[in-house]
Structures are given as structure tokens and as C-alpha cells.
Design an enzyme around this catalytic site. Structure first.
Site, PDB file in Angstrom:
ATOM      1  N   LYS A 181       2.366  12.786  -7.500  1.00 44.28           N
ATOM      2  CA  LYS A 181       3.813  12.783  -7.671  1.00 44.28           C
ATOM      3  C   LYS A 181       4.170  13.465  -8.991  1.00 44.28           C
ATOM      4  CE  LYS A 181       5.374  10.455  -4.071  1.00 44.28           C
ATOM      5  NZ  LYS A 181       6.256  11.094  -3.078  1.00 44.28           N
ATOM      6  N   ASP A 209       3.950  16.735  -5.116  1.00 41.04           N
ATOM      7  CA  ASP A 209       5.261  16.398  -4.555  1.00 41.04           C
ATOM      8  C   ASP A 209       6.256  16.225  -5.696  1.00 41.04           C
ATOM      9  OD1 ASP A 209       7.441  15.510  -3.170  1.00 41.04           O
ATOM     10  OD2 ASP A 209       6.454  13.783  -2.243  1.00 41.04           O
ATOM     11  N   GLU A 235       5.343  19.724  -2.133  1.00 46.33           N
ATOM     12  CA  GLU A 235       6.453  19.160  -1.364  1.00 46.33           C
ATOM     13  C   GLU A 235       7.740  19.208  -2.172  1.00 46.33           C
ATOM     14  OE1 GLU A 235       6.263  15.197   0.612  1.00 46.33           O
ATOM     15  OE2 GLU A 235       4.123  15.420   0.252  1.00 46.33           O
ATOM     16  N   ASP A 260      10.479  18.284   2.659  1.00 50.92           N
ATOM     17  CA  ASP A 260      10.439  16.855   3.001  1.00 50.92           C
ATOM     18  C   ASP A 260      11.879  16.314   3.042  1.00 50.92           C
ATOM     19  OD1 ASP A 260       9.974  14.208   3.386  1.00 50.92           O
ATOM     20  OD2 ASP A 260       8.834  13.858   1.565  1.00 50.92           O
ATOM     21  N   LYS A 284       8.848  12.061   8.719  1.00 48.64           N
ATOM     22  CA  LYS A 284       8.765  10.620   8.431  1.00 48.64           C
ATOM     23  C   LYS A 284       9.686   9.879   9.397  1.00 48.64           C
ATOM     24  CE  LYS A 284       7.897  11.111   3.483  1.00 48.64           C
ATOM     25  NZ  LYS A 284       8.575  11.237   2.171  1.00 48.64           N
TER      26      LYS A 284
END
Ligand code: MG
Length: 386
Positions: A181, A209, A235, A260, A284
Site C-alpha cells: 500500500k 496500490d 493499482e 480499482d 471486488k
């Protein structure tokens, strides 16, 4: 109507079962799972804000569904999910659970958006449909068995702590794919990634991401600095409101880009594909509104030759199990970000369901999703029966 056109058999979601499956009641639970705090670019989560439902039918079959509210991304909280779930249950009571598309359409007519809570209801209907046919959900969806291998995510911290955590995961869990992250100050993110790369060496695949955290100039700086670190993809480098800048960033970046937060449903996927804005798209359930819409995104992306990742929020192993069934039925899903319940959940309330063998996921070959929540655990949850 044929909903999913994978290489395998096609299932007909419009055609009702041979018998009617009347919904007699729905039980709704706040599934608050205590967690080690988990930080991404937009904030910190201190507990998993999940919701669990059971749909009871006149045939004695019960369908289970779970969603995981992630306010900073999907705009829903456990509170909004709980309130709407009661309304949804009232809408569905007395109706046929096998008419999946009709039931989901009713939710969309009742309220726009709120895809996370809708995903729990979609999941429970599909669990019921597969149970009625006495097959595992992946088989109902036209898939076949294999064991997908997930990455594991490292939340934002200092460069030193993230590098230490990365090394620990590689040594103790035989992780092959690390998702990092980022999305803070680009200069600091560059330091974070170089520290991690130095700690784990070249054998580990890195995914990053930014969770919409960079502006365009920051993204160019970060992605250029990191281009020789053998990163699989980045991402969501930019906020979704800057989707039109993604094609230019994609032309500059040697790191492939994955959308995303920019893609909730298959209309978003079509738009990004038209813009040539990304190399990959992350699906998702909490964004899509459930498995049925996830299949549509998958098919749109497969047609455009844009591979998918299957990701999640902070689901327990129950919704994780549903996602693995979906993965087994979707040949265009190439990347698996299915570590949800490994991200610091302090308790596991799930009976049966998928299990991890290191980072590989093994799915039970029993009808439906093949998982449930322990009744003793549910005793302590706030609940309502409609
Ligand atoms: Mg993401």
C-alpha cells in the site's frame, strides 16, 4: 438470458429452478470482527465493518451472504448496510429466491448505489441456487477446481517497518506475491518501495496500490523512480475523478496500471477500456454489488483482453469463500488479492469454507459456498429478523 460466457458451461440465471423457493425470513447480523488497525492512503480501519445475512426458505434451505463495508472506498458503513438490509429483507419476504435477476433488480429500483450491502444479498441467493442444485458454487457458475494463489498486503507504515514486515512474510509464510500500500508523498513512497525491494530480493513479485493517493505529477515521479524494480502493476495511481489523465500516464509508465476505485460496475469497465486507460481491472464484490455484476465486468474485460484481479475489503472467510468460487469460474482473472481475513483479523468466526495452505486457497467441494458463521459467535452480534 445467459449471464456468463466463460470457456466452460454456461448457466442460465433467468430460468427459475423447477420448484419455487419462497423466502420465509431473513436474519441480519452486524459481524464486527476485531482487527489490528489497517492503514491505506485514505484512512485506518480498526475493526472489520462486516454484515452477515441468512435467507431462510420454505424448502428448508438457507442461503448465507456477507459484505464488508469500507467507507473510504465504497461510501458505505456497517450502519448504512444494517439499515438497508432490513429494508431489503422486507422487499424480498414471500418472494421466490430462485429468480435471482428479478430480486437484484428490486434492490436497484429501491435505492441506487450501496453496492456493498447489495453484494451480501446477491451472495445469499447464489448460495441458495447452488445448494438447490446440490453443487459447489463454482460448479454452478461453470467453473472447475484449482487452487488460486493470493498475494498478501502490507499496510502503510514507515519504510523500515514495511520492509521488516515484508521479510517476515516471505520467510514465514512462503509468500510469492506482495502487495504494497502506497499513495502518500511520492518521495516517501519511493523510499518505502526501495526498502522493501532490498529486504525481499528479486524472487518476490511486487504489486503496488496507491488507492487514488497521488496527483498526476506525483504518479509520474513515483512510477518513473520505481520502473526498474520489476513491479507487476500499480493499482489506482490517481483519484477516479481524473480517469481522463490515465491514458497519458499509461503511455509514460513502464509499470502496468490497474484500475480499482475507477471501476465499480461493467459500465465503468467499458468506459476505461474505451479510454485505453488501464492494463488491468480489479473486481471486488463490494464495488460491483455482487457476483452477478462481477461476472458482467469479467466478461466485458475478457472480450477486451484486459485481465482481471479479484480483490476484496476486510471480509471473513465466508465472503472469501464465495470469491474463490467466483475465481474458479472466471478464466480472465489472472491475479488474486484474496488476503482479506489475513490482514489482522483477531478472530475467525467461520465454519468450513476455504482454507489457506501458505497462500494457496483450497475450496470445500460441498454444495453452495460451503461456509457458515458459528452460531455461538453470532449470539454476541446485534441482530434483527425480518
Ligand atoms: Mg486497490
Amino acid at each position: 438470458m445467459f449471464c456468463h460466457n466463460s470457456k466452460n458451461k454456461i448457466f442460465d440465471c433467468k430460468k427459475p429452478q423447477v420448484f419455487r423457493m419462497t423466502i420465509t425470513s431473513i436474519s441480519i447480523y452486524r459481524l464486527s470482527i476485531p482487527m489490528v488497525p489497517f492503514t491505506i492512503a485514505t484512512g485506518t480501519m480498526n475493526f472489520a465493518q462486516n454484515l452477515f445475512i441468512r435467507i431462510h426458505t420454505n424448502l428448508g434451505l438457507t442461503g448465507v451472504g456477507e459484505c464488508s463495508a469500507f467507507p473510504m472506498i465504497a461510501g458505505e458503513t456497517q450502519d448504512t448496510c444494517f439499515v438497508l438490509a432490513k429494508d431489503f429483507a422486507g422487499l424480498w419476504k414471500g418472494k421466490d429466491a430462485s429468480e435471482i435477476e428479478d430480486r437484484l433488480q428490486e434492490l436497484d429500483w429501491f435505492i441506487a448505489g450501496n453496492h456493498t450491502v447489495k453484494s451480501a444479498f446477491d451472495m445469499a441467493l447464489l448460495d441458495l441456487a447452488a445448494k438447490a442444485k446440490e453443487v459447489p458454487l463454482y460448479e454452478y457458475l461453470g467453473g472447475h477446481y484449482f487452487e488460486p494463489e493470493s498475494d498478501i498486503t502490507i499496510g502503510i507504515d514507515t519504510a523500515e517497518k514495511m520492509a521488516h514486515r515484508a521479510k517476515e512474510l516471505v520467510n514465514h509464510r512462503q509468500v510469492k506475491y506482495l502487495k504494497i500500500k502506497l499513495g502518500k508523498k511520492p518521495e516517501d513512497d519511493i523510499k518505502r518501495l526501495f526498502s522493501i525491494k532490498e529486504a525481499v530480493g528479486s524472487g518476490i513479485k511486487l504489486r503496488i496500490d496507491a488507492n487514488q493517493g497521488w496527483d498526476y505529477e506525483g504518479a509520474v515521479m513515483a512510477l518513473t523512480a520505481m520502473e526498474d524494480l520489476d513491479i507487476e502493476f500499480c493499482e489506482q495511481p490517481l483519484h477516479k475523478r481524473f480517469d481522463e489523465k490515465m491514458p497519458a500516464l499509461r503511455r509514460i509508465s513502464k509499470v502496468p496500471l490497474m484500475a480499482d476505485e475507477s471501476v465499480f460496475d461493467h459500465y465503468d469497465a467499458e468506459k476505461l477500456i474505451r479510454l485505453k486507460a488501464c492494463d488491468y481491472i480489479n473486481i471486488k464484490l463490494s464495488k460491483a454489488g455482487g457476483i452477478m455484476e462481477a461476472l458482467k465486468i469479467h466478461d466485458v474485460c475478457a472480450h477486451a483482453e484486459i485481465p482481471n484481479m479479484l480483490g476484496g475489503m476486510l471480509e471473513s472467510r465466508l465472503a472469501l469463500s464465495a470469491k474463490v468460487h467466483l475465481a474458479l469460474a472466471c478464466p480472465n482473472i489472472h491475479f488474486y488479492d484474496l488476503d482479506t481475513c489475513l490482514l489482522g483479523h483477531k478472530e475467525d468466526p467461520v465454519i468450513n469454507g476455504v482454507v489457506f495452505e501458505n497462500m494457496k486457497l483450497k475450496t470445500p467441494k460441498i454444495p453452495g459456498i460451503g461456509a457458515d458463521i458459528d452460531d455461538a459467535w453470532l449470539e454476541k452480534c446485534e441482530k434483527v429478523h425480518v
